[in-house]
Design a protein around this motif. Structure first.
Motif, PDB file in Angstrom:
ATOM      1  N   LYS A 322      15.382  92.016  17.131  1.00  0.00           N
ATOM      2  CA  LYS A 322      16.776  91.927  16.653  1.00  0.00           C
ATOM      3  C   LYS A 322      17.028  92.985  15.591  1.00  0.00           C
ATOM      4  O   LYS A 322      17.992  93.722  15.623  1.00  0.00           O
ATOM      5  N   TRP A 323      16.127  93.036  14.611  1.00  0.00           N
ATOM      6  CA  TRP A 323      16.345  93.940  13.476  1.00  0.00           C
ATOM      7  C   TRP A 323      16.398  95.400  13.920  1.00  0.00           C
ATOM      8  O   TRP A 323      17.088  96.211  13.312  1.00  0.00           O
ATOM      9  N   TYR A 324      15.657  95.712  14.982  1.00  0.00           N
ATOM     10  CA  TYR A 324      15.638  97.112  15.440  1.00  0.00           C
ATOM     11  C   TYR A 324      17.022  97.582  15.921  1.00  0.00           C
ATOM     12  O   TYR A 324      17.256  98.785  16.032  1.00  0.00           O
ATOM     13  N   ASP A 325      17.940  96.650  16.190  1.00  0.00           N
ATOM     14  CA  ASP A 325      19.317  97.057  16.538  1.00  0.00           C
ATOM     15  C   ASP A 325      19.920  97.881  15.401  1.00  0.00           C
ATOM     16  O   ASP A 325      20.864  98.630  15.613  1.00  0.00           O
ATOM     17  N   PHE A 326      19.419  97.669  14.184  1.00  0.00           N
ATOM     18  CA  PHE A 326      20.016  98.356  13.032  1.00  0.00           C
ATOM     19  C   PHE A 326      19.075  99.392  12.431  1.00  0.00           C
ATOM     20  O   PHE A 326      19.185  99.752  11.265  1.00  0.00           O
ATOM     21  N   TYR A 327      18.152  99.868  13.250  1.00  0.00           N
ATOM     22  CA  TYR A 327      17.233 100.911  12.770  1.00  0.00           C
ATOM     23  C   TYR A 327      18.014 102.156  12.350  1.00  0.00           C
ATOM     24  O   TYR A 327      18.937 102.595  13.048  1.00  0.00           O
ATOM     25  N   SER A 328      17.655 102.719  11.213  1.00  0.00           N
ATOM     26  CA  SER A 328      18.248 103.996  10.811  1.00  0.00           C
ATOM     27  C   SER A 328      17.138 104.841  10.199  1.00  0.00           C
ATOM     28  O   SER A 328      16.258 104.321   9.503  1.00  0.00           O
ATOM     29  N   GLN A 357      19.895  87.125   6.380  1.00  0.00           N
ATOM     30  CA  GLN A 357      21.316  87.099   5.980  1.00  0.00           C
ATOM     31  C   GLN A 357      21.947  88.475   6.230  1.00  0.00           C
ATOM     32  O   GLN A 357      23.058  88.569   6.738  1.00  0.00           O
ATOM     33  N   LEU A 358      21.221  89.513   5.829  1.00  0.00           N
ATOM     34  CA  LEU A 358      21.732  90.873   6.037  1.00  0.00           C
ATOM     35  C   LEU A 358      21.984  91.116   7.521  1.00  0.00           C
ATOM     36  O   LEU A 358      22.982  91.713   7.918  1.00  0.00           O
ATOM     37  N   TYR A 359      21.035  90.630   8.344  1.00  0.00           N
ATOM     38  CA  TYR A 359      21.180  90.818   9.786  1.00  0.00           C
ATOM     39  C   TYR A 359      22.473  90.147  10.279  1.00  0.00           C
ATOM     40  O   TYR A 359      23.224  90.724  11.061  1.00  0.00           O
ATOM     41  N   ASP A 360      22.719  88.917   9.796  1.00  0.00           N
ATOM     42  CA  ASP A 360      23.942  88.203  10.226  1.00  0.00           C
ATOM     43  C   ASP A 360      25.184  89.003   9.864  1.00  0.00           C
ATOM     44  O   ASP A 360      26.093  89.146  10.670  1.00  0.00           O
ATOM     45  N   HIS A 361      25.220  89.523   8.639  1.00  0.00           N
ATOM     46  CA  HIS A 361      26.379  90.322   8.220  1.00  0.00           C
ATOM     47  C   HIS A 361      26.468  91.618   9.020  1.00  0.00           C
ATOM     48  O   HIS A 361      27.556  92.022   9.443  1.00  0.00           O
ATOM     49  N   ALA A 362      25.325  92.241   9.236  1.00  0.00           N
ATOM     50  CA  ALA A 362      25.302  93.506   9.983  1.00  0.00           C
ATOM     51  C   ALA A 362      25.809  93.278  11.411  1.00  0.00           C
ATOM     52  O   ALA A 362      26.552  94.107  11.950  1.00  0.00           O
ATOM     53  N   SER A 363      25.439  92.135  11.989  1.00  0.00           N
ATOM     54  CA  SER A 363      25.882  91.832  13.361  1.00  0.00           C
ATOM     55  C   SER A 363      27.393  91.692  13.442  1.00  0.00           C
ATOM     56  O   SER A 363      27.986  91.857  14.499  1.00  0.00           O
ATOM     57  N   LYS A 364      27.996  91.314  12.296  1.00  0.00           N
ATOM     58  CA  LYS A 364      29.462  91.174  12.292  1.00  0.00           C
ATOM     59  C   LYS A 364      30.120  92.495  11.926  1.00  0.00           C
ATOM     60  O   LYS A 364      31.317  92.537  11.631  1.00  0.00           O
ATOM     61  N   GLY A 365      29.352  93.551  11.855  1.00  0.00           N
ATOM     62  CA  GLY A 365      29.944  94.875  11.657  1.00  0.00           C
ATOM     63  C   GLY A 365      29.833  95.427  10.243  1.00  0.00           C
ATOM     64  O   GLY A 365      30.383  96.481   9.942  1.00  0.00           O
ATOM     65  N   ASP A 366      29.137  94.705   9.351  1.00  0.00           N
ATOM     66  CA  ASP A 366      29.010  95.200   7.972  1.00  0.00           C
ATOM     67  C   ASP A 366      27.977  96.335   7.915  1.00  0.00           C
ATOM     68  O   ASP A 366      26.764  96.099   8.026  1.00  0.00           O
ATOM     69  N   GLN A 372      21.158  98.356   4.407  1.00  0.00           N
ATOM     70  CA  GLN A 372      20.252  97.629   3.498  1.00  0.00           C
ATOM     71  C   GLN A 372      19.085  97.025   4.288  1.00  0.00           C
ATOM     72  O   GLN A 372      17.937  97.075   3.862  1.00  0.00           O
ATOM     73  N   LEU A 373      19.407  96.464   5.450  1.00  0.00           N
ATOM     74  CA  LEU A 373      18.365  95.833   6.274  1.00  0.00           C
ATOM     75  C   LEU A 373      17.328  96.874   6.704  1.00  0.00           C
ATOM     76  O   LEU A 373      16.116  96.640   6.589  1.00  0.00           O
ATOM     77  N   SER A 374      17.799  98.002   7.168  1.00  0.00           N
ATOM     78  CA  SER A 374      16.873  99.039   7.632  1.00  0.00           C
ATOM     79  C   SER A 374      15.980  99.520   6.476  1.00  0.00           C
ATOM     80  O   SER A 374      14.764  99.685   6.640  1.00  0.00           O
ATOM     81  N   SER A 375      16.569  99.702   5.308  1.00  0.00           N
ATOM     82  CA  SER A 375      15.779 100.176   4.161  1.00  0.00           C
ATOM     83  C   SER A 375      14.809  99.097   3.673  1.00  0.00           C
ATOM     84  O   SER A 375      13.693  99.410   3.235  1.00  0.00           O
ATOM     85  N   ALA A 376      15.237  97.832   3.759  1.00  0.00           N
ATOM     86  CA  ALA A 376      14.346  96.730   3.367  1.00  0.00           C
ATOM     87  C   ALA A 376      13.142  96.683   4.300  1.00  0.00           C
ATOM     88  O   ALA A 376      12.005  96.471   3.858  1.00  0.00           O
ATOM     89  N   PHE A 383       9.486  99.249  10.584  1.00  0.00           N
ATOM     90  CA  PHE A 383      10.261 100.392  11.100  1.00  0.00           C
ATOM     91  C   PHE A 383       9.451 101.681  10.958  1.00  0.00           C
ATOM     92  O   PHE A 383       9.985 102.739  10.641  1.00  0.00           O
ATOM     93  N   ASN A 384       8.144 101.577  11.155  1.00  0.00           N
ATOM     94  CA  ASN A 384       7.327 102.790  11.049  1.00  0.00           C
ATOM     95  C   ASN A 384       7.278 103.568  12.355  1.00  0.00           C
ATOM     96  O   ASN A 384       6.595 104.568  12.466  1.00  0.00           O
ATOM     97  N   LYS A 385       7.969 103.056  13.388  1.00  0.00           N
ATOM     98  CA  LYS A 385       8.257 103.908  14.543  1.00  0.00           C
ATOM     99  C   LYS A 385       9.757 103.815  14.796  1.00  0.00           C
ATOM    100  O   LYS A 385      10.392 102.831  14.399  1.00  0.00           O
ATOM    101  N   ASN A 386      10.333 104.829  15.429  1.00  0.00           N
ATOM    102  CA  ASN A 386      11.789 104.803  15.586  1.00  0.00           C
ATOM    103  C   ASN A 386      12.206 103.849  16.701  1.00  0.00           C
ATOM    104  O   ASN A 386      11.365 103.316  17.435  1.00  0.00           O
ATOM    105  N   ASP A 387      13.514 103.630  16.819  1.00  0.00           N
ATOM    106  CA  ASP A 387      13.989 102.614  17.766  1.00  0.00           C
ATOM    107  C   ASP A 387      13.657 102.966  19.212  1.00  0.00           C
ATOM    108  O   ASP A 387      13.383 102.086  20.018  1.00  0.00           O
ATOM    109  N   ASN A 388      13.636 104.264  19.544  1.00  0.00           N
ATOM    110  CA  ASN A 388      13.274 104.649  20.907  1.00  0.00           C
ATOM    111  C   ASN A 388      11.862 104.235  21.246  1.00  0.00           C
ATOM    112  O   ASN A 388      11.599 103.656  22.294  1.00  0.00           O
ATOM    113  N   ASP A 389      10.957 104.524  20.343  1.00  0.00           N
ATOM    114  CA  ASP A 389       9.556 104.167  20.584  1.00  0.00           C
ATOM    115  C   ASP A 389       9.369 102.653  20.621  1.00  0.00           C
ATOM    116  O   ASP A 389       8.581 102.134  21.396  1.00  0.00           O
TER     117      ASP A 389
END
Ligand SMILES: [Zn+2]
Length: 448
Positions: A322-328, A357-366, A372-376, A383-389
């Motif tokens: 789930k979290w990888y949806d917001f990888y940056s 909590q961050l994920y829930d907000h991010a899913s709603k477009g925040d 913040q989630l990606s940096s956390a 997140f030591n590999k990118n979303d493609n990998d």
């Protein structure tokens, strides 16, 4: 002064962390004895102190943290294992050190600043022992050098043990000739065909505890900030390190803060080779991405026991998906009211709860919560590999629960002689990258 609080095993309370030298934070963590594949119990301190290293870098500056983690490459366990495998000690320790480094990489750990090996520091160990003899804290008997515990009034302070109980409970080998059963060995003789080094007390080798005192002093100084390791090291290892260093250097303390991580159990049982639940880090590599192990272990408070089971790994895998949806690839500074949980003695469970909590907000477009989630994630070493990998990886993976269910169903179909269905299931598993193998009454599986 920072606003980082850490639990200090020696004072048994949380203390505000203030580095002795504001320009460099100094941390020593006991590393592996390289005689066998590291197991999941060894993974825990690697991950926990890696997160602490990252947090200290975040708070004090990337180049302002000196993290030393040693390699124990001389020890009786190593000598026995080399004999058993019929290879030389250096062949064995080189091979296991390579395995260990591969495991660290798999678990997403940063390299420590310095990784000294015990056998490169025999001179420092001999010189420390000489200082202890000179200061009257150690004595020579039958080519052994022993530390005289009764001479150090703070002995037992870390482990909360009393000298009188230690003497009563100590096991004394017949070959030993100590003044007191609680005294411990600094140097012991080696027989002609055993590994050894010349010393003022004849050819011999160091006792296990000595190396950490010698290497910590060489790379971090006589007193430093944080000393870490697993709970099992408190006694005798850390207690003896303190005794050696403080008495040789005449300092007040060795480290300001002592931190210890809890044990790892497997399905609520102690992990041991005899219970057949012994899991090496190496065997996980074909089954899970290392990030899954990392997140699972960080979901528990580091001081508490961590129970290894399929559910917690499956859950961590799903969360990462789930979290990888917001990888940056970019990082932003973390919000203070969120970072405060990590600064509260590495409260990773609460920090992870906030990430949900961050994920829930991010899913709603925040978008702010998404970054913040990606940096956390990155601060936790995720997140030591990118979303493609990650996604390439994801396609081939069914989770543990699903695989176990399919294998059960296939075995039932085979019992019922429904070979059409059993072949179908084998194909489903194969298409998902899972290979199964039937052995006697058991079916094992692994990822391709
Ligand atoms: Zn140590």
């Amino acid at each position: 002064m920072s606003d980082l609080y850490l639990y200090n095993s020696i004072s048994r309370k949380k203390e505000i962390f203030t580095p002795l030298d504001k320009n460099t934070v100094r941390m020593y963590v006991c590393g592996p004895t390289v005689y066998d594949y590291p197991h999941v119990g060894n993974a825990r301190p690697l991950i926990i102190f890696d997160v602490l290293f990252r947090l200290l870098q975040n708070l004090f500056g990337e180049n302002k943290v000196s993290y030393v983690r040693n390699i124990t490459d001389v020890d009786d366990k190593i000598i026995d294992a080399a004999k058993k495998n019929n290879i030389s000690i250096s062949e064995l320790t080189k091979k296991v050190t390579l395995d260990f480094h591969d495991d660290c990489k798999y678990l997403g750990c940063l390299d420590p600043t310095i990784e000294p090996k015990a056998t490169d520091h025999i001179y420092e160990m001999i010189s420390l022992t000489e200082r202890l003899i000179k200061n009257n804290f150690a004595y020579v008997k039958n080519k052994h050098v022993y530390f005289e515990v009764a001479k150090f009034s703070n002995y037992g302070k870390l482990s909360n043990k009393k000298l009188i109980d230690l003497i009563a409970g100590a096991r004394v080998e017949i070959s030993e000739s100590k003044k007191s059963p609680a005294d411990f060995v600094l140097w012991k003789p080696s027989s002609p065909n055993e590994i050894g080094w010349e010393s003022p007390w004849g050819k011999g080798r160091p006792g296990w505890h000595l190396e950490c005192s010698a290497m910590a002093e060489k790379y971090l100084g006589k007193e430093f900030d944080i000393h870490g390791g697993g709970l099992d090291l408190i006694f005798p290892h850390h207690e003896n390190e303190i005794a050696q260093s403080v008495c040789a250097n005449q300092t007040k303390v060795l480290a300001s803060i002592w931190m210890h991580n809890g044990y790892v159990t497997v399905n609520k049982e102690k992990m041991s080779k005899s219970l057949n639940n012994f899991i090496t880090i190496n065997e996980l590599k074909s089954k899970f991405d290392g990030q899954v192990i990392r997140l699972a272990m960080l979901s528990a408070n580091y001081k508490q026991p961590f129970d290894w089971n399929d559910k917690i790994l499956d859950d961590s895998y799903k969360v990462l998906n789930k979290w990888y949806d917001f990888y940056s690839s970019d990082s932003v500074p973390l919000n203070e009211n969120f970072l405060k949980y990590l600064k509260d003695d590495l409260n990773t469970p609460q920090f992870i709860a906030e990430m949900h909590q961050l994920y829930d907000h991010a899913s709603k477009g925040d978008k702010n919560c998404a970054s913040q989630l990606s940096s956390a994630c990155k601060l936790l070493g995720l997140f030591n590999k990118n979303d493609n990998d990650w996604n390439k990886n994801k396609k081939i993976k069914l989770n543990n629960e699903e695989i176990t269910k399919l294998i059960k169903e296939r075995n039932f179909a085979r019992e019922m002689k429904d070979f059409k269905r059993s072949d179908e299931i084998r194909k489903i598993l194969n298409d998902s990258g899972v290979i199964i193998e039937d052995k006697e009454n058991d079916t094992t599986w692994k990822y391709k």
